[in-house]
Write a protein that holds these residues in place. Structure first.
Motif, PDB file in Angstrom:
ATOM      1  N   PRO A 218     -15.703  24.678  -7.957  1.00 17.03           N
ATOM      2  CA  PRO A 218     -14.330  25.161  -7.741  1.00 17.03           C
ATOM      3  C   PRO A 218     -14.091  25.660  -6.322  1.00 17.03           C
ATOM      4  O   PRO A 218     -13.036  25.395  -5.728  1.00 17.03           O
ATOM      5  N   THR A 219     -15.063  26.383  -5.738  1.00 16.34           N
ATOM      6  CA  THR A 219     -14.905  26.885  -4.375  1.00 16.34           C
ATOM      7  C   THR A 219     -14.820  25.736  -3.379  1.00 16.34           C
ATOM      8  O   THR A 219     -13.977  25.735  -2.479  1.00 16.34           O
ATOM      9  N   LEU A 220     -15.693  24.749  -3.539  1.00 18.12           N
ATOM     10  CA  LEU A 220     -15.679  23.603  -2.630  1.00 18.12           C
ATOM     11  C   LEU A 220     -14.411  22.776  -2.799  1.00 18.12           C
ATOM     12  O   LEU A 220     -13.884  22.230  -1.822  1.00 18.12           O
ATOM     13  N   ALA A 221     -13.905  22.677  -4.031  1.00 19.04           N
ATOM     14  CA  ALA A 221     -12.665  21.924  -4.264  1.00 19.04           C
ATOM     15  C   ALA A 221     -11.499  22.564  -3.532  1.00 19.04           C
ATOM     16  O   ALA A 221     -10.689  21.882  -2.889  1.00 19.04           O
ATOM     17  N   VAL A 222     -11.388  23.890  -3.606  1.00 18.81           N
ATOM     18  CA  VAL A 222     -10.308  24.596  -2.903  1.00 18.81           C
ATOM     19  C   VAL A 222     -10.476  24.453  -1.394  1.00 18.81           C
ATOM     20  O   VAL A 222      -9.505  24.234  -0.660  1.00 18.81           O
ATOM     21  N   ALA A 223     -11.717  24.567  -0.906  1.00 18.62           N
ATOM     22  CA  ALA A 223     -11.965  24.430   0.536  1.00 18.62           C
ATOM     23  C   ALA A 223     -11.631  23.027   1.028  1.00 18.62           C
ATOM     24  O   ALA A 223     -11.317  22.839   2.208  1.00 18.62           O
ATOM     25  N   HIS A 224     -11.680  22.038   0.147  1.00 17.55           N
ATOM     26  CA  HIS A 224     -11.387  20.648   0.521  1.00 17.55           C
ATOM     27  C   HIS A 224      -9.892  20.400   0.721  1.00 17.55           C
ATOM     28  O   HIS A 224      -9.511  19.453   1.404  1.00 17.55           O
ATOM     29  N   MET A 225      -9.043  21.256   0.148  1.00 18.69           N
ATOM     30  CA  MET A 225      -7.615  20.952   0.085  1.00 18.69           C
ATOM     31  C   MET A 225      -6.880  20.971   1.427  1.00 18.69           C
ATOM     32  O   MET A 225      -5.917  20.197   1.590  1.00 18.69           O
ATOM     33  N   PRO A 226      -7.227  21.812   2.408  1.00 18.79           N
ATOM     34  CA  PRO A 226      -6.459  21.747   3.669  1.00 18.79           C
ATOM     35  C   PRO A 226      -6.407  20.358   4.280  1.00 18.79           C
ATOM     36  O   PRO A 226      -5.386  19.974   4.843  1.00 18.79           O
ATOM     37  N   GLY A 227      -7.469  19.588   4.152  1.00 18.62           N
ATOM     38  CA  GLY A 227      -7.474  18.253   4.716  1.00 18.62           C
ATOM     39  C   GLY A 227      -6.743  17.215   3.890  1.00 18.62           C
ATOM     40  O   GLY A 227      -6.557  16.086   4.324  1.00 18.62           O
ATOM     41  N   GLU A 228      -6.312  17.578   2.676  1.00 25.25           N
ATOM     42  CA  GLU A 228      -5.667  16.621   1.779  1.00 25.25           C
ATOM     43  C   GLU A 228      -4.290  17.095   1.326  1.00 25.25           C
ATOM     44  O   GLU A 228      -3.701  16.509   0.418  1.00 25.25           O
ATOM     45  N   ILE A 229      -3.766  18.130   1.943  1.00 27.24           N
ATOM     46  CA  ILE A 229      -2.542  18.742   1.436  1.00 27.24           C
ATOM     47  C   ILE A 229      -1.358  17.780   1.481  1.00 27.24           C
ATOM     48  O   ILE A 229      -0.434  17.859   0.668  1.00 27.24           O
ATOM     49  N   GLY A 230      -1.372  16.853   2.435  1.00 24.39           N
ATOM     50  CA  GLY A 230      -0.272  15.903   2.534  1.00 24.39           C
ATOM     51  C   GLY A 230      -0.147  15.008   1.319  1.00 24.39           C
ATOM     52  O   GLY A 230       0.943  14.479   1.044  1.00 24.39           O
ATOM     53  N   ALA A 231      -1.241  14.807   0.565  1.00 25.56           N
ATOM     54  CA  ALA A 231      -1.201  13.938  -0.614  1.00 25.56           C
ATOM     55  C   ALA A 231      -0.293  14.502  -1.702  1.00 25.56           C
ATOM     56  O   ALA A 231       0.192  13.747  -2.558  1.00 25.56           O
ATOM     57  N   LEU A 232      -0.037  15.810  -1.683  1.00 22.37           N
ATOM     58  CA  LEU A 232       0.803  16.417  -2.715  1.00 22.37           C
ATOM     59  C   LEU A 232       2.256  15.987  -2.594  1.00 22.37           C
ATOM     60  O   LEU A 232       3.031  16.132  -3.536  1.00 22.37           O
ATOM     61  N   ALA A 233       2.638  15.482  -1.435  1.00 19.60           N
ATOM     62  CA  ALA A 233       4.032  15.079  -1.226  1.00 19.60           C
ATOM     63  C   ALA A 233       4.313  13.653  -1.684  1.00 19.60           C
ATOM     64  O   ALA A 233       5.471  13.239  -1.728  1.00 19.60           O
ATOM     65  N   LEU A 234       3.280  12.878  -2.030  1.00 18.70           N
ATOM     66  CA  LEU A 234       3.471  11.495  -2.455  1.00 18.70           C
ATOM     67  C   LEU A 234       4.006  11.452  -3.885  1.00 18.70           C
ATOM     68  O   LEU A 234       3.506  12.162  -4.762  1.00 18.70           O
ATOM     69  N   THR A 235       4.998  10.617  -4.131  1.00 16.94           N
ATOM     70  CA  THR A 235       5.639  10.585  -5.451  1.00 16.94           C
ATOM     71  C   THR A 235       5.649   9.210  -6.106  1.00 16.94           C
ATOM     72  O   THR A 235       5.965   9.099  -7.278  1.00 16.94           O
ATOM     73  N   ARG A 236       5.314   8.149  -5.382  1.00 17.11           N
ATOM     74  CA  ARG A 236       5.370   6.803  -5.957  1.00 17.11           C
ATOM     75  C   ARG A 236       4.143   6.554  -6.824  1.00 17.11           C
ATOM     76  O   ARG A 236       3.013   6.673  -6.354  1.00 17.11           O
ATOM     77  N   PRO A 237       4.334   6.187  -8.106  1.00 14.64           N
ATOM     78  CA  PRO A 237       3.185   5.917  -8.990  1.00 14.64           C
ATOM     79  C   PRO A 237       2.340   4.758  -8.475  1.00 14.64           C
ATOM     80  O   PRO A 237       2.857   3.789  -7.917  1.00 14.64           O
ATOM     81  N   LEU A 238       1.023   4.849  -8.685  1.00 16.69           N
ATOM     82  CA  LEU A 238       0.098   3.811  -8.249  1.00 16.69           C
ATOM     83  C   LEU A 238      -0.130   2.781  -9.342  1.00 16.69           C
ATOM     84  O   LEU A 238      -0.036   3.083 -10.540  1.00 16.69           O
ATOM     85  N   ALA A 239      -0.455   1.577  -8.921  1.00 12.46           N
ATOM     86  CA  ALA A 239      -0.950   0.574  -9.862  1.00 12.46           C
ATOM     87  C   ALA A 239      -2.381   0.932 -10.252  1.00 12.46           C
ATOM     88  O   ALA A 239      -3.055   1.734  -9.594  1.00 12.46           O
ATOM     89  N   SER A 240      -2.865   0.314 -11.321  1.00 15.52           N
ATOM     90  CA  SER A 240      -4.204   0.659 -11.813  1.00 15.52           C
ATOM     91  C   SER A 240      -5.318   0.111 -10.924  1.00 15.52           C
ATOM     92  O   SER A 240      -6.410   0.670 -10.875  1.00 15.52           O
ATOM     93  N   ALA A 241      -5.051  -0.984 -10.190  1.00 13.30           N
ATOM     94  CA  ALA A 241      -6.119  -1.649  -9.428  1.00 13.30           C
ATOM     95  C   ALA A 241      -6.756  -0.748  -8.373  1.00 13.30           C
ATOM     96  O   ALA A 241      -7.995  -0.648  -8.315  1.00 13.30           O
ATOM     97  N   PRO A 242      -5.996  -0.061  -7.487  1.00  8.97           N
ATOM     98  CA  PRO A 242      -6.660   0.785  -6.489  1.00  8.97           C
ATOM     99  C   PRO A 242      -7.399   1.968  -7.108  1.00  8.97           C
ATOM    100  O   PRO A 242      -8.413   2.415  -6.575  1.00  8.97           O
ATOM    101  N   VAL A 243      -6.901   2.466  -8.231  1.00 12.18           N
ATOM    102  CA  VAL A 243      -7.587   3.580  -8.898  1.00 12.18           C
ATOM    103  C   VAL A 243      -8.904   3.103  -9.483  1.00 12.18           C
ATOM    104  O   VAL A 243      -9.950   3.742  -9.324  1.00 12.18           O
ATOM    105  N   ALA A 244      -8.884   1.942 -10.149  1.00 10.96           N
ATOM    106  CA  ALA A 244     -10.118   1.382 -10.711  1.00 10.96           C
ATOM    107  C   ALA A 244     -11.123   1.081  -9.603  1.00 10.96           C
ATOM    108  O   ALA A 244     -12.336   1.287  -9.772  1.00 10.96           O
ATOM    109  N   ALA A 245     -10.630   0.609  -8.446  1.00 11.95           N
ATOM    110  CA  ALA A 245     -11.527   0.314  -7.327  1.00 11.95           C
ATOM    111  C   ALA A 245     -12.200   1.580  -6.808  1.00 11.95           C
ATOM    112  O   ALA A 245     -13.388   1.566  -6.452  1.00 11.95           O
TER     113      ALA A 245
END
Length: 243
Positions: A107-134
């Motif tokens: 949990p501590t490492l997950a929270v520490a990881h978020m500053p570098g990924e905060i921009g991902a929270l603004a994305l709203t378009r649903p993904l297709a299954s292929a990139p997730v499966a990859a």
């Protein structure tokens, strides 16, 4: 350099002095705030290893060794000081070990990881299954059930020593961060709070799921947990409370 790249670089190199990063920080207030928060977190980790010894302990031990009078009294005093020092070392070492364990906890490492990924929270378009499966395949994992249709982000990330699949779900229009760690199972399902983030750690059949939200309302966690249980473990549609 855009905000997403800045946050990703900040998560990997919180003390980085890259000119592009510094230039972006000077022109973007939100990224400057994220940089300050990352520095405070790094300072708190560094402070966890600084356990000062009691003032004057060395001088008292040397004095006891140098004094020749009343040998029995000095010996008893020396033993008492030695026991006190040992106790302090044990207590200090225990405190350091606990802080180190907390600093390495998922949990501590997950929270520490978020500053570098905060921009991902603004994305709203649903993904297709292929990139997730990859992304799951890249982590030697597989989806055994249907992908939640509110998935808006996927990326393979290293969170401390853990190789994760980083996702974002939006079950109620608000983002919930999902980190899946294959082949690493936590001991219990539990909620936690770290640095303004609310989270839940969930053991799955083949790994661990960590969910994070930067709002106090955790009502979406049950929906997100159930959706990814079905997708990852291929379970039925029973309620989370029954699992």
């Amino acid at each position: 350099m855009d905000c997403l790249e800045f946050r990703r670089r900040l998560g990997a190199e919180p003390h980085g002095r890259d000119p592009d990063m510094l230039a972006h920080r000077e022109t973007c207030p939100s990224c400057a705030a994220a940089w300050e928060k990352a520095q405070r977190f790094e300072q708190s980790l560094h402070g966890a290893f600084e356990v000062p010894l009691p003032e004057g302990l060395a001088e008292r031990v040397l004095l006891a060794q140098a004094t020749g009078e009343r040998q029995r009294h000095v010996r008893r005093r020396h033993i008492a000081l030695g026991l006190a020092a040992s106790l302090l070392i044990v207590l200090g070492g225990g405190g350091i070990a606990w802080r180190q364990a907390q600093a390495r906890a998922l949990p501590t490492l997950a929270v520490a990881h978020m500053p570098g990924e905060i921009g991902a929270l603004a994305l709203t378009r649903p993904l297709a299954s292929a990139p997730v499966a990859a992304a799951f395949a890249e982590r030697h994992a597989a989806l055994r059930g249907p992908l939640p249709d509110d998935t808006t982000y996927v990326h393979v990330c290293d969170v401390g020593p853990f190789h994760t699949v980083h996702l974002v779900s939006r079950p109620d229009g608000q983002p919930v961060v999902v980190l899946y760690v294959p082949a690493r199972q936590s001991t219990a399902r539990r909620d936690f709070r770290r640095d303004g983030w609310f989270g839940r750690e969930v053991p799955l059949e083949h790994g661990t799921l960590v969910m994070l939200a930067n709002r106090q309302d955790r009502s979406a966690f049950d929906t997100v947990e159930q959706g990814w249980r079905v997708a990852i473990d291929g379970l039925g549609q029973g309620r989370v409370s029954e699992l």
